[in-house]
Write a protein that holds these residues in place. Structure first.
Motif, PDB file in Angstrom:
ATOM      1  N   ALA A   1      41.761 -28.912 -41.446  1.00 56.44           N
ATOM      2  CA  ALA A   1      40.578 -29.726 -41.136  1.00 56.44           C
ATOM      3  C   ALA A   1      41.011 -31.000 -40.425  1.00 56.44           C
ATOM      4  O   ALA A   1      40.344 -31.480 -39.509  1.00 56.44           O
ATOM      5  N   ARG A   2      42.147 -31.528 -40.841  1.00 59.43           N
ATOM      6  CA  ARG A   2      42.610 -32.779 -40.255  1.00 59.43           C
ATOM      7  C   ARG A   2      42.836 -32.640 -38.748  1.00 59.43           C
ATOM      8  O   ARG A   2      42.408 -33.495 -37.973  1.00 59.43           O
ATOM      9  N   SER A   3      43.493 -31.553 -38.331  1.00 62.54           N
ATOM     10  CA  SER A   3      43.745 -31.435 -36.895  1.00 62.54           C
ATOM     11  C   SER A   3      42.443 -31.171 -36.135  1.00 62.54           C
ATOM     12  O   SER A   3      42.257 -31.648 -35.016  1.00 62.54           O
ATOM     13  N   VAL A   4      41.505 -30.426 -36.755  1.00 58.64           N
ATOM     14  CA  VAL A   4      40.199 -30.221 -36.117  1.00 58.64           C
ATOM     15  C   VAL A   4      39.480 -31.568 -35.960  1.00 58.64           C
ATOM     16  O   VAL A   4      38.962 -31.904 -34.879  1.00 58.64           O
ATOM     17  N   LEU A   5      39.487 -32.364 -37.026  1.00 58.21           N
ATOM     18  CA  LEU A   5      38.765 -33.645 -36.990  1.00 58.21           C
ATOM     19  C   LEU A   5      39.415 -34.623 -36.022  1.00 58.21           C
ATOM     20  O   LEU A   5      38.727 -35.383 -35.326  1.00 58.21           O
ATOM     21  N   GLU A   6      40.743 -34.583 -35.943  1.00 61.46           N
ATOM     22  CA  GLU A   6      41.424 -35.456 -34.973  1.00 61.46           C
ATOM     23  C   GLU A   6      41.053 -35.077 -33.540  1.00 61.46           C
ATOM     24  O   GLU A   6      40.815 -35.938 -32.699  1.00 61.46           O
ATOM     25  N   GLU A   7      41.003 -33.769 -33.296  1.00 62.64           N
ATOM     26  CA  GLU A   7      40.648 -33.332 -31.944  1.00 62.64           C
ATOM     27  C   GLU A   7      39.215 -33.744 -31.618  1.00 62.64           C
ATOM     28  O   GLU A   7      38.927 -34.229 -30.515  1.00 62.64           O
ATOM     29  N   ALA A   8      38.303 -33.578 -32.586  1.00 65.39           N
ATOM     30  CA  ALA A   8      36.905 -33.956 -32.373  1.00 65.39           C
ATOM     31  C   ALA A   8      36.800 -35.458 -32.096  1.00 65.39           C
ATOM     32  O   ALA A   8      36.091 -35.895 -31.174  1.00 65.39           O
ATOM     33  N   ALA A   9      37.531 -36.263 -32.875  1.00 64.96           N
ATOM     34  CA  ALA A   9      37.460 -37.722 -32.713  1.00 64.96           C
ATOM     35  C   ALA A   9      38.013 -38.133 -31.352  1.00 64.96           C
ATOM     36  O   ALA A   9      37.453 -39.001 -30.665  1.00 64.96           O
ATOM     37  N   CYS A  10      39.097 -37.493 -30.947  1.00 65.96           N
ATOM     38  CA  CYS A  10      39.724 -37.822 -29.666  1.00 65.96           C
ATOM     39  C   CYS A  10      38.770 -37.481 -28.509  1.00 65.96           C
ATOM     40  O   CYS A  10      38.596 -38.264 -27.566  1.00 65.96           O
ATOM     41  N   LEU A  11      38.112 -36.313 -28.617  1.00 65.96           N
ATOM     42  CA  LEU A  11      37.148 -35.927 -27.579  1.00 65.96           C
ATOM     43  C   LEU A  11      35.999 -36.932 -27.525  1.00 65.96           C
ATOM     44  O   LEU A  11      35.586 -37.378 -26.446  1.00 65.96           O
ATOM     45  N   ALA A  12      35.483 -37.288 -28.695  1.00 63.46           N
ATOM     46  CA  ALA A  12      34.354 -38.224 -28.754  1.00 63.46           C
ATOM     47  C   ALA A  12      34.759 -39.581 -28.170  1.00 63.46           C
ATOM     48  O   ALA A  12      33.993 -40.198 -27.414  1.00 63.46           O
ATOM     49  N   ASP A  13      35.978 -40.026 -28.473  1.00 63.45           N
ATOM     50  CA  ASP A  13      36.461 -41.304 -27.920  1.00 63.45           C
ATOM     51  C   ASP A  13      36.499 -41.275 -26.398  1.00 63.45           C
ATOM     52  O   ASP A  13      36.375 -42.301 -25.744  1.00 63.45           O
ATOM     53  N   ASN A  14      36.704 -40.069 -25.862  1.00 64.09           N
ATOM     54  CA  ASN A  14      36.765 -39.949 -24.404  1.00 64.09           C
ATOM     55  C   ASN A  14      35.418 -39.618 -23.780  1.00 64.09           C
ATOM     56  O   ASN A  14      35.345 -39.183 -22.632  1.00 64.09           O
ATOM     57  N   GLY A  15      34.350 -39.763 -24.551  1.00 62.96           N
ATOM     58  CA  GLY A  15      33.011 -39.648 -23.967  1.00 62.96           C
ATOM     59  C   GLY A  15      32.363 -38.293 -24.118  1.00 62.96           C
ATOM     60  O   GLY A  15      31.267 -38.057 -23.599  1.00 62.96           O
ATOM     61  N   CYS A  16      33.028 -37.369 -24.811  1.00 65.18           N
ATOM     62  CA  CYS A  16      32.432 -36.057 -25.024  1.00 65.18           C
ATOM     63  C   CYS A  16      31.389 -36.178 -26.144  1.00 65.18           C
ATOM     64  O   CYS A  16      31.662 -36.779 -27.183  1.00 65.18           O
ATOM     65  N   THR A  17      30.189 -35.623 -25.920  1.00 64.42           N
ATOM     66  CA  THR A  17      29.164 -35.771 -26.963  1.00 64.42           C
ATOM     67  C   THR A  17      28.785 -34.449 -27.628  1.00 64.42           C
ATOM     68  O   THR A  17      28.061 -34.431 -28.605  1.00 64.42           O
ATOM     69  N   GLU A  18      29.232 -33.326 -27.050  1.00 64.85           N
ATOM     70  CA  GLU A  18      28.886 -32.034 -27.655  1.00 64.85           C
ATOM     71  C   GLU A  18      30.143 -31.210 -27.875  1.00 64.85           C
ATOM     72  O   GLU A  18      30.947 -31.057 -26.957  1.00 64.85           O
ATOM     73  N   ILE A  19      30.297 -30.687 -29.076  1.00 66.73           N
ATOM     74  CA  ILE A  19      31.405 -29.762 -29.270  1.00 66.73           C
ATOM     75  C   ILE A  19      30.906 -28.478 -29.902  1.00 66.73           C
ATOM     76  O   ILE A  19      29.886 -28.440 -30.585  1.00 66.73           O
ATOM     77  N   GLN A  20      31.653 -27.411 -29.607  1.00 63.35           N
ATOM     78  CA  GLN A  20      31.336 -26.109 -30.189  1.00 63.35           C
ATOM     79  C   GLN A  20      32.568 -25.605 -30.930  1.00 63.35           C
ATOM     80  O   GLN A  20      33.639 -25.452 -30.337  1.00 63.35           O
ATOM     81  N   LEU A  21      32.394 -25.379 -32.226  1.00 62.72           N
ATOM     82  CA  LEU A  21      33.500 -24.894 -33.049  1.00 62.72           C
ATOM     83  C   LEU A  21      33.596 -23.384 -32.899  1.00 62.72           C
ATOM     84  O   LEU A  21      32.587 -22.682 -33.006  1.00 62.72           O
ATOM     85  N   LEU A  22      34.804 -22.888 -32.651  1.00 61.76           N
ATOM     86  CA  LEU A  22      34.977 -21.471 -32.353  1.00 61.76           C
ATOM     87  C   LEU A  22      35.829 -20.742 -33.382  1.00 61.76           C
ATOM     88  O   LEU A  22      36.845 -21.245 -33.843  1.00 61.76           O
ATOM     89  N   GLY A  23      35.410 -19.524 -33.669  1.00 61.70           N
ATOM     90  CA  GLY A  23      36.203 -18.600 -34.482  1.00 61.70           C
ATOM     91  C   GLY A  23      35.504 -17.258 -34.469  1.00 61.70           C
ATOM     92  O   GLY A  23      34.295 -17.205 -34.256  1.00 61.70           O
ATOM     93  N   GLN A  24      36.242 -16.158 -34.680  1.00 62.72           N
ATOM     94  CA  GLN A  24      35.595 -14.838 -34.712  1.00 62.72           C
ATOM     95  C   GLN A  24      34.687 -14.724 -35.927  1.00 62.72           C
ATOM     96  O   GLN A  24      33.787 -13.904 -35.966  1.00 62.72           O
ATOM     97  N   ASN A  25      34.949 -15.544 -36.917  1.00 67.57           N
ATOM     98  CA  ASN A  25      34.213 -15.407 -38.165  1.00 67.57           C
ATOM     99  C   ASN A  25      34.285 -16.758 -38.873  1.00 67.57           C
ATOM    100  O   ASN A  25      35.003 -16.921 -39.844  1.00 67.57           O
ATOM    101  N   VAL A  26      33.536 -17.740 -38.331  1.00 67.62           N
ATOM    102  CA  VAL A  26      33.715 -19.126 -38.781  1.00 67.62           C
ATOM    103  C   VAL A  26      33.403 -19.306 -40.262  1.00 67.62           C
ATOM    104  O   VAL A  26      33.903 -20.229 -40.893  1.00 67.62           O
ATOM    105  N   ASN A  27      32.579 -18.418 -40.822  1.00 71.22           N
ATOM    106  CA  ASN A  27      32.196 -18.605 -42.220  1.00 71.22           C
ATOM    107  C   ASN A  27      33.343 -18.415 -43.191  1.00 71.22           C
ATOM    108  O   ASN A  27      33.275 -18.849 -44.325  1.00 71.22           O
ATOM    109  N   SER A  28      34.393 -17.715 -42.754  1.00 74.04           N
ATOM    110  CA  SER A  28      35.514 -17.597 -43.690  1.00 74.04           C
ATOM    111  C   SER A  28      36.578 -18.658 -43.416  1.00 74.04           C
ATOM    112  O   SER A  28      37.714 -18.545 -43.869  1.00 74.04           O
TER     113      SER A  28
END
Ligand code: SAH
Ligand code: SF4
Ligand code: F3S
Length: 440
Positions: A174-201
């Motif tokens: 989760a930490r690396s996901v959250l760091e990537e999200a924060a870094c993107l947001a800091d650079n002006g990105c406002t929308e992200i899409q989380l990807l996985g073949q089966n995100v619920n697991s």
């Protein structure tokens, strides 16, 4: 300076993998070009989910058969690479590297060997607990970004190659996901899409967040993000906590893609989907009971071995019950190495084709009706661009509808990546049209 050309087939995971691979190449000094003939290195990132997708890469490679590729380097990546392995070298001897997604962490050393004239190079092990992360990812848009949260799939749906081609399920911390999200947001990105073949697991290896709903909640709190999407959800692992998370945080998109594949419990059982029609409908019930209006989309397969007219009628009745906002539907395609190959009751192609048409016509009528219900409402869109040919701005609503619009009086001039409120004036089966009210 060396140049590369990359063409991507298949799902969003592949699109995002290509952004990572392109970044790795750029970091090695390669410059991207937009046609294969200008490139020193040609990369195909391939899909094998259906036969048609798989054939595309061979038809691309065929083009170079006569001249043997003229000294260029060729790499075949992705799901066909994993599935076909060294057989690709036999069909296209000028291909130097074949590498599946579970081996992308080895790309730097494989590329060094390729540049030094190596041939028949492979990265084909799927025996890994790693995910592919790189600091070099080159995203196509500064406003919207994909983030991989997990790779692989450990389900064993009888028709599907993905567990073989992408290897076993493994989650990022989760930490690396959250760091990537924060870094993107800091650079002006406002929308992200989380990807996985089966995100619920999703299962945080560091146990900092609890389950996928915990990750959703944490990502949606990232300062600066306005929209968080996710795909794909598997019905078996889809918990009510996800609906609760969507209800609690308006940054989470009010859209769930919940592939059902068939409306018949008998077929679902043969597909090894691990849920019944009733269990699926129970989940739909949770989504529909939410306080927010949540759009629902799905994937369907028709003509799975043993599917009778009565089974197909159950698929149609499920579609009537759910009233999906959109649907991807496919004819069953037999895939190498999958369990479904051993099933009897092949459905003739003409029959599958007829069922697909019936299903698509029904779904189209539903979409026309549902979209028409939005005429007159005001929707918030992210501006994705401008269509010169139609003179309309292209927008997307939070629940994933395309809403093209012209400028309303005094509404101001939009910019790609910005947000606008748009009054819906017309509706079609696949998109809405409207007029902007104001910019946000
Ligand atoms: N992990 C995702 C699906 C990935 S594949 C999920 O479980 O939903 C995307 C879609 O392709 C599937 O939902 C299914 O509808 C379709 N698909 C997969 N294998 C197929 C096959 N052999 N023939 C036809 N369609 C298939
Ligand atoms: Fe394929 Fe099933 Fe895994 Fe989806 S959940 S990728 S359909 S095996
Ligand atoms: Fe295709 Fe592989 Fe994605 S088979 S759909 S590229 S996981």
């Amino acid at each position: 300076m060396r140049t590369f050309y990359i063409e991507t087939f298949g799902c969003q995971m592949n699109v995002h993998d290509s952004e990572k691979v392109g970044g790795v190449l750029a970091a090695r000094g390669y410059q991207e070009v937009d046609t294969p003939d200008k490139a020193d290195l040609i990369v195909y990132n391939t899909c094998s989910v259906r036969d048609k997708a798989e054939r595309k890469v061979y038809s691309r490679l065929q083009q170079f058969k006569r001249d043997g590729g003229q000294g260029r380097m060729f790499a075949v990546l992705g799901c066909v690479a994993q599935q076909e392995g060294e057989r690709i070298f036999d069909r296209a001897p000028y291909v130097g590297l074949v590498c599946g997604s579970a081996s992308y962490n080895h790309l730097p050393e494989l590329l060094t060997q390729l540049e030094n004239g190596g041939h028949r190079l492979t990265g084909l092990s799927t025996d890994t607990e790693e995910t592919f992360e790189t600091p070099y990812t080159r995203r196509s848009s500064p406003h919207r970004a994909y983030i991989t949260i997990m790779e692989g799939c450990s389900k064993d749906c009888a028709y599907c190659v993905v567990p073989f081609t992408r290897g076993p399920e493994r989650s990022r911390t989760a930490r690396s996901v959250l760091e990537e999200a924060a870094c993107l947001a800091d650079n002006g990105c406002t929308e992200i899409q989380l990807l996985g073949q089966n995100v619920n697991s999703y299962n945080d290896p560091s146990e900092a967040v609890s389950g996928f709903a915990g990750l959703l909640d944490a990502v949606a709190r990232t300062p600066g993000l306005r929209r968080v999407r996710f795909t794909t959800s598997h019905p078996r692992d889809f918990g009510k906590d996800i609906v609760d998370a969507i209800d609690a945080n308006p940054v989470l998109a009010n859209h769930v893609h919940l592939p059902v594949q068939s409306g018949s419990t008998r077929v679902l059982d043969r597909m090894r989907r691990q849920y019944t029609r009733e269990e699926y409908l129970e989940r739909i019930g949770w989504i529909k009971a939410a306080h927010r209006r949540i759009a629902i989309s799905t994937d369907m397969i028709v003509g799975f071995p043993g599917e009778t007219e009565a089974d197909f009628a159950e698929t149609l009745s499920l579609v009537d019950l759910v009233q999906y906002d959109s649907m991807f539907s496919f004819k069953y395609s037999p895939r190498p190495g999958t369990a479904a190959l051993a099933l009897d009751g092949q459905v003739p192609d003409a029959e599958s084709g007829a069922r697909l048409t019936t299903l698509q016509e029904k779904q189209r009528a539903i979409q026309v009706r549902r979209n028409a219900g939005l005429v007159g409402s005001i929707e918030e869109v992210m501006v994705e661009g401008y269509n010169q040919a139609t003179g309309q701005w292209i927008g997307r609503t939070l629940d994933n509808r395309v809403l093209n619009f012209i400028l309303g009086a005094g509404a101001g001039s939009p910019r790609p990546g910005g947000y606008a409120r748009v009054r819906v004036t017309r509706a079609g089966a696949n998109s809405l049209a409207g007029e902007s009210v104001d910019l946000l």
